[in-house]
Design an enzyme around this catalytic site. Structure first.
Site, PDB file in Angstrom:
ATOM      1  N   GLU A  47     -23.909  18.882 161.295  1.00  0.00           N
ATOM      2  CA  GLU A  47     -24.032  17.894 160.222  1.00  0.00           C
ATOM      3  C   GLU A  47     -25.353  18.070 159.471  1.00  0.00           C
ATOM      4  O   GLU A  47     -25.407  17.926 158.245  1.00  0.00           O
ATOM      5  CB  GLU A  47     -23.855  16.478 160.749  1.00  0.00           C
ATOM      6  CG  GLU A  47     -24.642  16.129 161.999  1.00  0.00           C
ATOM      7  CD  GLU A  47     -23.977  16.490 163.313  1.00  0.00           C
ATOM      8  OE1 GLU A  47     -23.681  17.683 163.556  1.00  0.00           O
ATOM      9  OE2 GLU A  47     -23.771  15.576 164.135  1.00  0.00           O
ATOM     10  N   CYS A  69     -29.201  13.317 164.010  1.00  0.00           N
ATOM     11  CA  CYS A  69     -28.286  13.656 162.918  1.00  0.00           C
ATOM     12  C   CYS A  69     -27.719  12.387 162.272  1.00  0.00           C
ATOM     13  O   CYS A  69     -27.514  12.339 161.056  1.00  0.00           O
ATOM     14  CB  CYS A  69     -27.169  14.562 163.413  1.00  0.00           C
ATOM     15  SG  CYS A  69     -27.737  16.238 163.748  1.00  0.00           S
ATOM     16  N   HIS A  85     -27.997  21.406 164.165  1.00  0.00           N
ATOM     17  CA  HIS A  85     -26.660  20.833 164.329  1.00  0.00           C
ATOM     18  C   HIS A  85     -25.820  20.965 163.060  1.00  0.00           C
ATOM     19  O   HIS A  85     -26.350  21.091 161.947  1.00  0.00           O
ATOM     20  CB  HIS A  85     -26.767  19.369 164.743  1.00  0.00           C
ATOM     21  CG  HIS A  85     -27.263  19.196 166.145  1.00  0.00           C
ATOM     22  ND1 HIS A  85     -27.355  17.973 166.757  1.00  0.00           N
ATOM     23  CD2 HIS A  85     -27.692  20.098 167.064  1.00  0.00           C
ATOM     24  CE1 HIS A  85     -27.808  18.116 167.992  1.00  0.00           C
ATOM     25  NE2 HIS A  85     -28.034  19.407 168.196  1.00  0.00           N
ATOM     26  N   CYS A 134     -25.435  13.187 167.057  1.00  0.00           N
ATOM     27  CA  CYS A 134     -26.525  12.734 167.915  1.00  0.00           C
ATOM     28  C   CYS A 134     -27.346  11.725 167.109  1.00  0.00           C
ATOM     29  O   CYS A 134     -27.131  11.543 165.907  1.00  0.00           O
ATOM     30  CB  CYS A 134     -27.379  13.929 168.360  1.00  0.00           C
ATOM     31  SG  CYS A 134     -28.341  14.685 167.035  1.00  0.00           S
TER      32      CYS A 134
END
Length: 191
Positions: free
Chosen positions: A123, A152, A121, A149
């Site tokens: 981030e 993360c 992801h 999410c």
């Protein structure tokens, strides 16, 4: 249209916005003479701004996060993020495959539980990039085009990031209660 008028047209105009009016002319085409300078407006990204007002920092950084998202390699969702401290960009990230491995866009998605798990992801990639380059991100802010999410969110909190600014809420409501409990600021930045 005169050459001067053509040259003043924004080069990035895609025809999505109405043309800018000449601030020195009234609607009837005559020149103004009010004694005060006319306020000019200019098109910046998706915004019309007065010359006296620049984009605020949140809009500026979120627009950059949207640009970073264009590098994403999973066509299911393009997400971009950047980590900022004291109005300085420390790191950027986008959702993409593991370094050196094939991209979703090239070989297809690796689906588990309705989600593509081929990519890291945005981030997480921003945090990884900071670590790879020895950049301290404690007490910073992160701008993400979509809220993180749960996994993360845990990375962000443990990295010492104190504020999450996101462009749209995306699926995981657990982050709301956890952020409140931790005193970690969550803020929607609509652009």
């Amino acid at each position: 249209m005169s050459t001067r008028e053509q040259n003043e047209k924004p080069f990035f105009s895609l025809g999505l916005f109405p043309p800018l009016a000449d601030p020195h002319k009234e609607k009837n085409g005559k020149k103004r003479n009010s004694g005060q300078p006319a306020r000019k407006k200019r098109l910046v990204g998706r915004y019309f701004l007065n010359d006296e007002k620049r984009a605020d920092w949140d809009v500026y950084f979120m627009e950059i996060a949207h640009r970073v998202a264009t590098r994403a390699t999973c066509d299911r969702k393009h997400v971009g993020s950047l980590i900022v401290r004291n109005k300085t960009i420390l790191s950027t990230g986008y959702n993409g495959s593991i370094r050196g491995m094939a991209h979703c866009d090239g070989v297809g998605h690796l689906m588990e539980g309705g989600h593509c798990v081929r990519t890291t992801h945005a981030e997480a990639n921003a945090i990884i990039q900071a670590a790879r380059n020895g950049v301290k991100i404690e007490d910073s802010e992160i701008y993400i085009t979509a809220s993180p999410c749960w996994n993360c969110f845990k990375l962000i909190a443990n990295a010492g990031i104190i504020c999450i600014k996101y462009g749209e809420f995306y699926r995981d409501e657990r982050i709301l209660g956890a952020a409140k409990e931790l005193g970690l600021e969550l803020r929607l930045i609509g652009v």
